[in-house]
Scaffold this active site. Structure first.
Site, PDB file in Angstrom:
ATOM      1  N   THR A 124       0.815  -1.038   0.008  1.00 10.01           N
ATOM      2  CA  THR A 124       0.035  -0.015  -0.061  1.00 10.01           C
ATOM      3  C   THR A 124       1.182   1.200   0.049  1.00 10.01           C
ATOM      4  OG1 THR A 124      -1.547   1.410   1.301  1.00 10.01           O
ATOM      5  CG2 THR A 124      -0.109  -0.276   2.456  1.00 10.01           C
TER       6      THR A 124
ATOM      7  N   ASP B 126      -0.193   3.855   1.403  1.00 10.84           N
ATOM      8  CA  ASP B 126      -0.572   4.425   2.537  1.00 10.84           C
ATOM      9  C   ASP B 126       0.377   4.450   3.976  1.00 10.84           C
ATOM     10  OD1 ASP B 126      -2.826   5.133   1.076  1.00 10.84           O
ATOM     11  OD2 ASP B 126      -3.927   3.744   1.658  1.00 10.84           O
TER      12      ASP B 126
ATOM     13  N   ARG C  39      -0.169  33.490  -1.741  1.00 13.94           N
ATOM     14  CA  ARG C  39      -1.482  32.635  -1.609  1.00 13.94           C
ATOM     15  C   ARG C  39      -1.245  31.845  -0.425  1.00 13.94           C
ATOM     16  NH1 ARG C  39      -2.344  32.004  -7.919  1.00 13.94           N
ATOM     17  NH2 ARG C  39      -4.088  33.707  -8.168  1.00 13.94           N
TER      18      ARG C  39
ATOM     19  N   GLY D 135      -3.976   8.606   1.378  1.00 14.75           N
ATOM     20  CA  GLY D 135      -3.389   8.106   2.523  1.00 14.75           C
ATOM     21  C   GLY D 135      -4.455   7.386   3.511  1.00 14.75           C
TER      22      GLY D 135
ATOM     23  N   GLU E 108      -6.113  13.250   2.566  1.00 16.40           N
ATOM     24  CA  GLU E 108      -7.676  13.109   2.453  1.00 16.40           C
ATOM     25  C   GLU E 108      -8.578  12.780   3.528  1.00 16.40           C
ATOM     26  OE1 GLU E 108      -7.807   9.917  -0.570  1.00 16.40           O
ATOM     27  OE2 GLU E 108      -6.884   8.511   0.621  1.00 16.40           O
TER      28      GLU E 108
ATOM     29  N   HIS F  84      -4.177  10.266  -7.991  1.00 13.78           N
ATOM     30  CA  HIS F  84      -3.638   9.065  -8.423  1.00 13.78           C
ATOM     31  C   HIS F  84      -2.424   9.470  -8.996  1.00 13.78           C
ATOM     32  CE1 HIS F  84      -7.488   7.904  -7.797  1.00 13.78           C
ATOM     33  NE2 HIS F  84      -7.195   6.775  -7.596  1.00 13.78           N
TER      34      HIS F  84
ATOM     35  N   ARG G  91       0.177   7.378  -7.159  1.00 10.86           N
ATOM     36  CA  ARG G  91       0.349   5.798  -7.025  1.00 10.86           C
ATOM     37  C   ARG G  91       0.794   5.357  -8.687  1.00 10.86           C
ATOM     38  NH1 ARG G  91      -5.356   3.789  -5.512  1.00 10.86           N
ATOM     39  NH2 ARG G  91      -5.354   2.937  -7.566  1.00 10.86           N
TER      40      ARG G  91
HETATM   41  O1  F6P Z   1      -5.184   2.375  -0.573  1.00 15.67           O
HETATM   42  C1  F6P Z   1      -4.436   3.130  -1.495  1.00 15.67           C
HETATM   43  C2  F6P Z   1      -5.292   4.469  -2.131  1.00 15.67           C
HETATM   44  O2  F6P Z   1      -4.633   5.322  -3.162  1.00 15.67           O
HETATM   45  C3  F6P Z   1      -5.616   5.498  -0.907  1.00 15.67           C
HETATM   46  O3  F6P Z   1      -4.477   6.431  -0.605  1.00 15.67           O
HETATM   47  C4  F6P Z   1      -6.744   6.161  -1.425  1.00 15.67           C
HETATM   48  O4  F6P Z   1      -7.679   6.522  -0.563  1.00 15.67           O
HETATM   49  C5  F6P Z   1      -7.470   5.036  -2.399  1.00 15.67           C
HETATM   50  O5  F6P Z   1      -6.466   3.952  -2.400  1.00 15.67           O
HETATM   51  C6  F6P Z   1      -8.025   5.468  -3.685  1.00 15.67           C
HETATM   52  O6  F6P Z   1      -8.773   4.304  -4.286  1.00 15.67           O
HETATM   53  P1  F6P Z   1      -9.034   4.439  -5.971  1.00 15.67           P
HETATM   54  O7  F6P Z   1      -7.939   4.148  -6.782  1.00 15.67           O
HETATM   55  O8  F6P Z   1     -10.249   3.566  -5.950  1.00 15.67           O
HETATM   56  O9  F6P Z   1      -9.542   5.918  -6.187  1.00 15.67           O
END
Ligand code: F6P
Length: 359
Positions: A139, A141, A176, A184, A235, A284, A287
């Site tokens: 993860t 996170d 600003r 997370g 978030e 994303h 990720r």
């Molecule tokens: O658990 C990983 C994560 O990227 C979190 O940080 C985030 O809240 C969630 O997945 C987002 O999920 P999805 O890809 O379904 O929008």
């Protein structure tokens, strides 16, 4: 089940380093005489109609540095075992039996399952239904218990720091107040580490509720000094004890997001036209893409450790990275609760000592 054929499942959100785990499981396992079936789109590929690809050393050559996963993934579906913050749901018995019977029909000696707390909760249930499983924590996170770091976290954090470096210069030019929203879920690891490294003026995380009035007071002080502010908000942070989310996700947890815009509206109501505010939601981007060196090395270590654990028959265990070495713990200990930022977390203590608004 005693063949030398192993199924590989990755499930849940993708994560930089996933391909490196898959490649090192396959490469180290091939040396020991194992063969591998990689299931497509996580658990879905193991359920009817079965979908998998045979993986050997040739199939995984040159993928370790690539983001995403060659197997594809989903974070919803029939095997959904997640039901909220640290909680899990019982997967229907017929689904567990279908997965178990398919493992048997394919002649698998077991599964290596790469996932977060939801996926690993599912793995635990399938293990109890009779399938030998070794788990690998995954993860961005970094919120899995008993492992010091998960792969993907370093990449997500670096993306956030790069963004902060850019936001700083534009925030300063315009005087600003810019909110940078990080992922997370219910833990503030990405936000606290990126905020500290990236020199944020405030870091708002789920673990430490803050009063909006205090945040506004801090912004007013900076405004009076002619300064901008860069505010990192996770978030999952809570405003007045409440989470902000975009809606209910299908068959799993609520979909978090939108807190940066929410804060701007709430602050503008409290102090109308006092600040020039903007929001940047990293989403994303955190990720996707190439894993950092740290994530690649860690992912490879997890892959090799998982294969070793499987070969040693350590089923029902999850591999961990702890005190700079690899080990295993029972899967049951890894799921059910999440690892969160604490008052003695290095990043939190340091940020506070440096006068960052972290509350
Ligand atoms: O658990 C990983 C994560 O990227 C979190 O940080 C985030 O809240 C969630 O997945 C987002 O999920 P999805 O890809 O379904 O929008």
């Amino acid at each position: 089940m005693s063949s030398k054929r192993i199924g590989i499942i990755n499930s849940g959100g993708d994560c930089p380093g996933l391909n490196a785990v898959i490649a090192s499981v396959v490469k180290s396992g091939a040396e020991l005489g194992y063969e591998f079936y990689g299931f497509i789109k996580g658990w879905e590929g193991l359920l009817d109609p079965i979908q998998f690809m045979k993986l050997d050393s040739d199939a995984v050559r040159g993928i370790a540095h690539l983001g995403g996963t060659i197997l594809g993934t989903v974070n919803k579906g029939r095997f959904g075992a997640k039901a909220g913050e640290g909680n899990s749901r019982q997967i229907p018995e017929d689904v567990l039996h279908e997965a178990r019977d398919n493992c048997k029909a394919l002649g698998l000696s077991g599964l290596i399952v790469i996932g977060g707390d939801g996926t690993l909760s599912g793995a635990l249930q399938l293990m109890e239904a009779g399938v030998p499983i070794v788990g690998v924590p995954k993860t961005i996170d970094n919120d899995l218990q008993h492992t010091d770091r998960t792969f993907g976290f370093s990449t997500a954090t670096q993306v956030a720091v790069d963004a902060l470096d850019r936001v700083h210069t534009t925030a300063t030019s315009h005087q600003r107040m810019i909110f940078v929203e990080t992922m997370g879920r219910h833990a503030g690891w990405i936000a606290i580490r990126a905020g500290l490294a990236g020199g944020a003026d405030a870091i708002l995380i789920p673990e430490f509720p803050f009063a909006l009035e205090d945040l506004v007071a801090m912004m007013q002080r900076r405004q009076a000094e002619g300064r901008s502010a860069t505010i990192v908000v996770a978030e999952g942070a809570k405003v007045h004890g409440q989470r902000v989310h975009e809606g209910e996700a299908l068959d799993r947890e609520v979909k978090l997001g939108g807190i940066a815009q929410y804060l701007i509206r709430a602050i503008d109501e409290m102090a109308p036209d006092a600040f020039d505010m903007r929001a940047t939601v990293l989403g994303h981007i955190q990720r996707g893409g190439t894993p950092t060196a740290g994530d690649r090395a860690l992912a490879k270590a997890y892959g090799v450790a998982a294969m070793k654990a499987f070969d040693q028959g350590k089923f029902g265990q999850m591999v961990i990275y702890h005190n700079a070495g690899m080990g295993t713990i029972p899967l049951a200990d890894a799921v059910g609760s999440i690892k969160v930022v604490c008052p003695n977390t290095m990043e939190y203590e340091t940020a506070r000592a440096l006068g960052v608004f972290v509350h």
